[in-house]
Design a protein around this motif. Sequence first.
Motif, short mmCIF file in Angstrom:
data_model
loop_
_atom_site.label_atom_id
_atom_site.label_comp_id
_atom_site.label_asym_id
_atom_site.label_seq_id
_atom_site.Cartn_x
_atom_site.Cartn_y
_atom_site.Cartn_z
N THR A 1 38.93 -14.32 32.04
CA THR A 1 39.53 -13.23 32.81
C THR A 1 38.51 -12.44 33.64
OG1 THR A 1 39.36 -11.78 30.88
CG2 THR A 1 41.46 -12.95 31.20
N ASP A 2 37.28 -12.95 33.72
CA ASP A 2 36.22 -12.34 34.53
C ASP A 2 35.89 -10.90 34.15
OD1 ASP A 2 35.81 -14.66 36.09
OD2 ASP A 2 37.51 -14.13 37.36
N VAL A 3 35.84 -10.63 32.85
CA VAL A 3 35.40 -9.31 32.38
C VAL A 3 33.89 -9.21 32.66
CG1 VAL A 3 35.05 -7.87 30.34
CG2 VAL A 3 37.17 -9.16 30.60
N PRO A 4 33.43 -8.14 33.28
CA PRO A 4 32.00 -7.99 33.57
C PRO A 4 31.15 -8.05 32.30
CG PRO A 4 33.27 -6.32 34.72
CD PRO A 4 34.21 -7.01 33.78
N ARG B 1 34.56 -13.57 17.61
CA ARG B 1 33.55 -13.32 18.67
C ARG B 1 33.60 -14.44 19.71
NH1 ARG B 1 30.88 -9.49 21.16
NH2 ARG B 1 28.89 -10.13 21.91
N GLU B 2 33.74 -15.68 19.25
CA GLU B 2 33.82 -16.82 20.16
C GLU B 2 35.08 -16.72 21.05
OE1 GLU B 2 34.32 -21.64 19.77
OE2 GLU B 2 33.24 -20.58 18.19
N ILE B 3 36.17 -16.30 20.44
CA ILE B 3 37.42 -16.14 21.19
C ILE B 3 37.28 -15.00 22.20
CG2 ILE B 3 39.89 -15.65 21.01
CD1 ILE B 3 39.66 -16.72 18.07
N TRP B 4 36.68 -13.90 21.77
CA TRP B 4 36.47 -12.75 22.67
C TRP B 4 35.67 -13.16 23.89
CZ3 TRP B 4 37.90 -8.46 24.63
CH2 TRP B 4 37.01 -7.61 25.27
N LEU B 5 34.57 -13.88 23.68
CA LEU B 5 33.73 -14.29 24.80
C LEU B 5 34.47 -15.27 25.71
CD1 LEU B 5 30.29 -14.58 22.99
CD2 LEU B 5 31.08 -12.78 24.55
N ALA B 6 35.27 -16.17 25.13
CA ALA B 6 36.06 -17.10 25.94
C ALA B 6 37.11 -16.35 26.76
CB ALA B 6 36.72 -18.15 25.04
N LEU B 7 37.75 -15.37 26.15
CA LEU B 7 38.75 -14.56 26.85
C LEU B 7 38.10 -13.77 27.98
CD1 LEU B 7 41.68 -13.56 27.04
CD2 LEU B 7 41.10 -11.80 25.36
N ASP C 1 48.65 -14.11 23.33
CA ASP C 1 49.69 -15.07 22.95
C ASP C 1 49.91 -16.19 23.96
OD1 ASP C 1 50.17 -13.64 20.64
OD2 ASP C 1 51.82 -12.50 21.51
N ASP C 2 49.67 -15.94 25.25
CA ASP C 2 50.09 -16.89 26.27
C ASP C 2 48.98 -17.58 27.06
OD1 ASP C 2 52.72 -16.19 25.62
OD2 ASP C 2 52.77 -14.60 27.11
N LEU C 3 47.83 -16.94 27.23
CA LEU C 3 46.77 -17.50 28.05
C LEU C 3 45.99 -18.56 27.28
CD1 LEU C 3 45.12 -17.39 30.72
CD2 LEU C 3 43.65 -15.71 29.58
N VAL C 4 46.00 -19.79 27.78
CA VAL C 4 45.21 -20.86 27.16
C VAL C 4 43.77 -20.72 27.66
CG1 VAL C 4 44.87 -23.35 26.98
CG2 VAL C 4 47.18 -22.41 26.94
N LEU C 5 42.85 -20.56 26.73
CA LEU C 5 41.44 -20.38 27.06
C LEU C 5 40.81 -21.75 27.24
CD1 LEU C 5 40.76 -17.65 24.37
CD2 LEU C 5 41.27 -17.32 26.80
N GLY D 1 40.58 -24.36 24.42
CA GLY D 1 41.68 -25.30 24.53
C GLY D 1 42.98 -24.85 23.91
N THR D 2 43.04 -23.61 23.45
CA THR D 2 44.25 -23.03 22.88
C THR D 2 44.33 -21.57 23.31
OG1 THR D 2 43.21 -22.22 20.85
CG2 THR D 2 44.07 -24.46 20.80
N THR D 3 45.40 -20.91 22.89
CA THR D 3 45.50 -19.47 23.13
C THR D 3 44.62 -18.76 22.10
OG1 THR D 3 47.33 -19.12 21.61
CG2 THR D 3 47.89 -19.71 23.90
N ALA D 4 44.36 -17.50 22.34
CA ALA D 4 43.56 -16.71 21.40
C ALA D 4 44.27 -16.61 20.05
CB ALA D 4 43.29 -15.32 21.97
N ALA D 5 45.59 -16.43 20.07
CA ALA D 5 46.36 -16.32 18.83
C ALA D 5 46.25 -17.61 18.02
CB ALA D 5 47.81 -15.99 19.13
N GLU D 6 46.39 -18.75 18.68
CA GLU D 6 46.27 -20.04 17.98
C GLU D 6 44.87 -20.26 17.44
OE1 GLU D 6 49.62 -22.47 20.58
OE2 GLU D 6 47.53 -22.47 21.25
N ALA D 7 43.87 -19.84 18.22
CA ALA D 7 42.49 -19.98 17.78
C ALA D 7 42.20 -19.11 16.56
CB ALA D 7 41.54 -19.63 18.93
N LEU D 8 42.72 -17.88 16.56
CA LEU D 8 42.54 -17.00 15.40
C LEU D 8 43.16 -17.64 14.16
CD1 LEU D 8 43.28 -13.49 16.90
CD2 LEU D 8 41.11 -14.23 15.91
#
Length: 73
Positions: free
Chosen positions: A55-58, A45-51, A23-27, A31-38
């Motif tokens: 956040t530096d997920v390995p 999948r694009e949102i997941w990879l951007a997130l 809800d809060d992190l702008v990717l 250029g938007t939050t994940a919620a706005e992008a959804l």
Amino acid sequence: MRRSEFLRAVEAEFQGRAASLVDDLVLSAIGTTAAEALDAGVPPREIWLALCAETDVPLERRHGVGRLEPRRR
């Protein structure tokens, strides 16, 4: 990746922080939050990879997360 798989992946990876990240992190890649992008129809999948990138997920934890095993008939 479906929306439900995306939400499961976020919950599995970030647990208690999942909702606030969605809800809060702008990717920056989107250029938007994940919620706005959804809501705007960006593929989950694009949102997941951007997130994950934001956040530096390995890399080894970015693929296939959130997917349920197929149902047995």
